[in-house]
Write an enzyme that holds these catalytic residues in place. Structure first.
Site, short mmCIF file in Angstrom:
data_model
loop_
_atom_site.label_atom_id
_atom_site.label_comp_id
_atom_site.label_asym_id
_atom_site.label_seq_id
_atom_site.Cartn_x
_atom_site.Cartn_y
_atom_site.Cartn_z
N ARG A 1 0.92 -1.31 0.17
CA ARG A 1 0.00 -0.24 -0.09
C ARG A 1 0.78 1.28 0.12
O ARG A 1 2.04 1.09 0.68
CB ARG A 1 -0.92 0.10 1.36
CG ARG A 1 -1.98 -0.86 1.24
CD ARG A 1 -2.76 -0.83 2.64
NE ARG A 1 -1.97 -0.76 3.74
CZ ARG A 1 -2.50 -0.09 4.80
NH1 ARG A 1 -3.57 0.43 4.87
NH2 ARG A 1 -1.78 -0.03 5.98
N SER B 1 8.04 -5.35 6.65
CA SER B 1 7.79 -6.55 7.57
C SER B 1 8.65 -7.71 7.15
O SER B 1 7.83 -8.69 6.71
CB SER B 1 6.08 -6.70 7.47
OG SER B 1 5.63 -5.72 8.13
N ASP C 1 5.92 -3.42 11.99
CA ASP C 1 4.34 -3.36 12.13
C ASP C 1 4.08 -3.24 13.63
O ASP C 1 3.18 -2.58 13.74
CB ASP C 1 3.71 -4.36 11.44
CG ASP C 1 4.14 -5.88 11.78
OD1 ASP C 1 5.15 -5.91 12.68
OD2 ASP C 1 3.65 -6.78 11.33
#
Length: 907
Positions: free
Chosen positions: A526, A587, A641
């Site tokens: 994203r 991540s 995250d």
């Protein structure tokens, strides 16, 4: 014709006929009365008492052994020796003996009654030469009791002609056991008490399919059925089913049947030993039907509609007409002759027309009794259908009592009217073979079977049930590993890596501006723009796909693709002219060397782009931006995250200084004092530490917590021996732990009747989301069965209860271990800051925490117990990896330059 010409007889027949609409109304009132009896709030005022029996299972055919039964009846005591062979209960061996009860005992001292019963047991056992091994005894006690366990029941009140002193309010099981011990029968244990209705249900359960409802229509009347345990509020059981003894004979004692009662019923009630009580029983029980007919005949004779020219004084005598005679009179074949014989025996001179009218009255009284019974039964069936959320209930109903056995007409009306009043239910009525004796043996056998199974299940699950001491030890070990991970010399050997993130502050509310965020952690990634203003945060984002060819191609191609997507997004958002600070959530395992410097240690999740491992990912991104001549890119922070989660919650709550993720994996981060971080230079302020606690225990320190099931799960993972703590807690593994436990239960014949379950052999077939669904409070067990049926597992009701217990055990352990880890974190923070009491907020994300119905409350409860000096608030994160990354960038741009530098490398 004789009837048509007599208005008085027509009126009497009309009064004794209950039309279908009224029967519907009676059913509705019975349902209401049942609900009142089930509810803890209204139970004390209820007429239909709905007493829990603590019988939670019907026979499954595996019961075996020798059992003793004592049945207290109206005029005798019956003792039985029943041997079950474990053959599906096809051929139980039964010996019995009947002992007549002396009349004075029924109204004498309670002690004398129980001594007499115990003497009957001793004589019976002596007569059959029974062995001295332990003998479980089931006690059939057909009176209203308040039961609190299967082997503990206080007598509420005597009935049926009994009135022994010093028994009401006492535990009748204890009274019988004491009397048996007086007879020196120390090997006989009273293990279960039930009434005759429950005995009937269990007797009818012996031939294969379980029977879940029973109805007794004898001198008195009663019913029982298997109710959903959570609805039986007077018992503490919350899962499975429990047999409820309705005690429906008292239905109508509050006046709800006043529009059904005739003047004849009122007179029968007034002449009874208990006026105003047991109103339903007095309309239905065989003790009263003869009396109702007698009063109807007396009234008709007074109106000159019967026995003209005869003296009818004899009809004013109580009990001159017996129910047995009434049942004979309604017979089609010989009824008229029986009527004449009965009436002439009373000294009456009946005409043919009198006999015909008497037969009609008798039929009306018996038909009404059957129809009212049907209304009660229909209420039970509809209640079962509704509470099990079924479109159609198919059920077996065991029936006993002289009224049902003694007359075809009664049986036909009961069956047909039940069908009309509960059309959504298909009920098969089964006549009870042996009244209650064998049923009592079955209750006793099922009790022993369940107790033995319970011991085995508890033994199997015991290693997963952690004590407070176990969890305190995990907390101490986590604290020790944290200290090792923070130490410059000891870091390399610590299982908890305690990685510095170079994030040195949480949001304080003064952050302003526009920031970009990039979230890369899988096949989709994203790009976001996050606008932080005084009135809050606004975000816009777009998802881009990374084709497999790029994931597994060159590093240059991968980062070029990412830059192209960022440019596409900025173009669409009209941001091409601006240089915005960017926070990058990456991540994958990295060694962070600065806020904007992170070296990729290894690819995971299907990525294998060449030329990236060992490189600084921010540098790779900047190089790609130069190649694409995209100069408006300013990467200020690389974040994982967990840190993003802490930061996104920190914007809403300044006390948020811990991040926690419990989803597919698990991890935590927190704000540590810089002086304690030996792996980074600098003493002032705080830095967020990414604990990487999933690997806690990889050095063997948690080996005694791991069970055989955990080892089986670990062996089959791609990283055996690694991420051991994560494999006890996170969503990726809980379903697998449950699957291995279920296989062990099947092997021990404790589940699915020990039948092999091929589908259960498949890895990952039992998904963690099933745990969340199965544990939803109040979820009907039929829905649990549906989940299991989708896995081709034919689960009985008891199987569903056991599967739920396994799921609860595994998820509870996960939540408690998570709490022990968190307790170590909050206690360390409290001690770091020299506080007597710490108030802190945890930003939390992850599907297991968010979706599981009990995980969060179990975690919070255990954390309160393990860290009593900390007040911990939990805040669910909204988009930690997007919004969180932007906020790391925002805090970095606030003017606070990141403190601390990595130690100088040998190069």
């Amino acid at each position: 014709p004789a009837l048509m010409s007599c208005p008085q007889v027509q009126r009497a027949l009309l009064a004794l006929t209950v039309p279908l609409e009224m029967l519907q109304a009676v059913k509705g009132r019975m349902l209401q009365a049942m609900r009142k009896g089930l509810s803890r709030q209204t139970h004390a005022q209820a007429n239909v008492r709905m007493l829990p029996t603590y019988i939670c299972s019907t026979p499954d055919g595996t019961e075996k052994g020798d059992l003793l039964v004592v049945e207290l009846c109206q005029s005798h005591v019956r003792t039985l020796w029943v041997t079950l062979l474990g053959d599906g209960n096809q051929s139980p061996q039964v010996m019995y003996k009947i002992f007549d009860t002396p009349g004075d005992i029924m109204k004498g001292k309670g002690e004398a009654l129980f001594d007499f019963i115990a003497q009957c047991v001793r004589q019976f056992l002596a007569g059959i030469g029974s062995p001295q091994h332990r003998l479980p005894l089931g006690f059939v006690f057909p009176f209203s009791c308040r039961q609190t366990r299967l082997d503990k029941a206080e007598l509420i009140s005597w009935s049926k002609g009994f009135s022994c002193s010093d028994v009401e309010g006492k535990d009748v099981v204890q009274l019988l056991q004491s009397a048996i011990n007086k007879q020196e029968l120390y090997h006989v244990d009273v293990v279960a008490l039930m009434n005759d209705t429950v005995g009937t249900m269990m007797t009818c359960s012996m031939g294969g399919e379980p029977c879940e409802v029973a109805l007794v229509v004898d001198t008195g009347t009663n019913s029982c059925f298997m109710a959903e345990a959570q609805q039986v509020e007077m018992a503490e059981e919350t899962s499975g089913r429990m047999c409820v003894n309705t005690e429906w004979g008292c239905f109508g004692d509050d006046g709800t049947l006043s529009d059904v009662l005739t003047p004849y019923d009122q007179r029968v009630d007034q002449e009874s030993s208990s006026p105003g009580e047991k109103r339903f029983e007095k309309l239905v029980g065989s003790l009263y039907l003869g009396e109702i007919v007698r009063h109807a005949l007396t009234a008709l004779a007074a109106e000159k509609a019967l026995f003209i020219g005869s003296s009818v004084a004899v009809l004013r005598t109580k009990d001159v007409l017996k129910t047995q005679q009434v049942l004979e009179i309604i017979d089609n074949e010989e009824g008229m002759a029986k009527a004449r014989g009965a009436l002439e025996a009373l000294g009456l001179r009946p005409s043919e027309r009198d006999c015909c009218r008497v037969q009609q009255i008798c039929r009306a009284v018996v038909s009404r009794a059957a129809a009212l019974c049907a209304a009660g039964l229909a209420a039970i069936l509809s209640h079962m259908c509704q509470s099990r959320e079924l479109e159609r209930l198919v059920v077996k109903v065991g029936v006993d009592g002289e009224l049902y056995r003694g007359h075809t007409r009664f049986r036909e009306i009961l069956q047909s009217v039940t069908g009309l009043l509960a059309p959504e239910c298909t009920a098969t009525l089964l006549p009870s073979v042996d009244g209650t004796g064998q049923g009592a043996a079955m209750v006793t056998a099922v009790t022993l079977r369940l107790a033995a199974q319970r011991r085995e299940v508890d033994q199997l699950l015991a290693p997963l049930r952690l004590s407070r001491t176990d969890l305190e030890r995990v907390q101490v070990l986590m604290r020790r590993e944290m200290e090792l991970g923070l130490g410059r010399e000891s870091n390399a050997n610590a299982s908890v890596r305690m990685l510095p993130t170079y994030v040195c502050g949480t949001p304080d509310g003064t952050e302003r501006g526009e920031f970009l965020a990039l979230d890369l952690g899988g096949t989709n990634f994203r790009v976001l723009v996050v606008r932080v203003a005084q009135d809050g945060i606004r975000m816009a984002s777009e998802i881009y796909v990374i084709p497999t060819a790029i994931m597994q191609g060159t590093g240059e191609a991968l980062f070029d693709h990412i830059i192209e997507c960022i440019m596409d997004f900025q173009l669409k958002q009209d941001l091409m002219e601006q240089v915005l600070p960017l926070g990058f959530t990456f991540s994958f395992p990295c060694q962070q060397l600065g806020l904007d410097k992170a070296v990729l240690l290894s690819w995971t999740k299907g990525f294998s782009a060449s030329g990236c491992v060992g490189q600084d990912v921010v540098h790779l991104l900047r190089e790609a931006a130069q190649r694409k001549q995209h100069l408006g890119l300013k990467v200020v922070a690389v974040v994982n995250d967990t840190v993003g989660t802490m930061m996104s919650c920190g914007y809403d709550d300044p006390k948020c200084e811990i991040g926690l993720i419990v989803g597919t994996g698990t991890n935590a981060c927190y704000m540590e004092e810089m002086q304690n971080v030996g792996t980074v230079e600098g003493e002032q302020g705080r830095m967020c530490i990414n604990m990487e606690w999933g690997a806690f225990g990889d050095n063997g320190c948690l080996d005694d917590i791991f069970t055989d099931f955990d080892r089986l799960v670990d062996e089959k993972t791609i990283n055996a021996g690694k991420q051991r703590f994560e494999k006890l807690i996170s969503g990726m593994y809980l379903g697998e732990i449950v699957r291995h436990i279920l296989l062990a239960l099947v092997k021990k014949q404790l589940l699915f009747r020990g039948k092999p379950c091929p589908k259960l052999q498949n890895k990952d077939i039992f998904q963690t989301k099933f745990l969340s669904t199965i544990e939803i409070d109040g979820l009907a067990l039929r829905q649990v069965r549906a989940i299991l049926q989708d896995l081709e597992l034919q689960a009985s009701f008891e199987d569903s209860v056991l599967v739920r217990e396994v799921c609860q055990t595994v998820s509870l352990r996960a939540a408690q271990l998570c709490a022990a880890g968190l307790a170590a974190v909050v206690e360390k923070m409290r001690e770091n800051r020299g506080l007597a009491r710490l108030a802190v907020t945890v930003g939390v994300d992850g599907t297991l925490y968010k979706m599981h119905p009990c995980f969060s409350q179990h975690l919070q409860q255990m954390l309160r117990d393990l860290a009593p000096n900390c007040t911990v608030t939990f805040l669910q994160s909204e988009d930690g990896s997007g919004k969180g990354a932007a906020l790391v960038a925002a805090v970095a741009c606030r003017g606070a330059e990141p403190r601390g530098q990595p130690p100088l490398s040998p190069q």
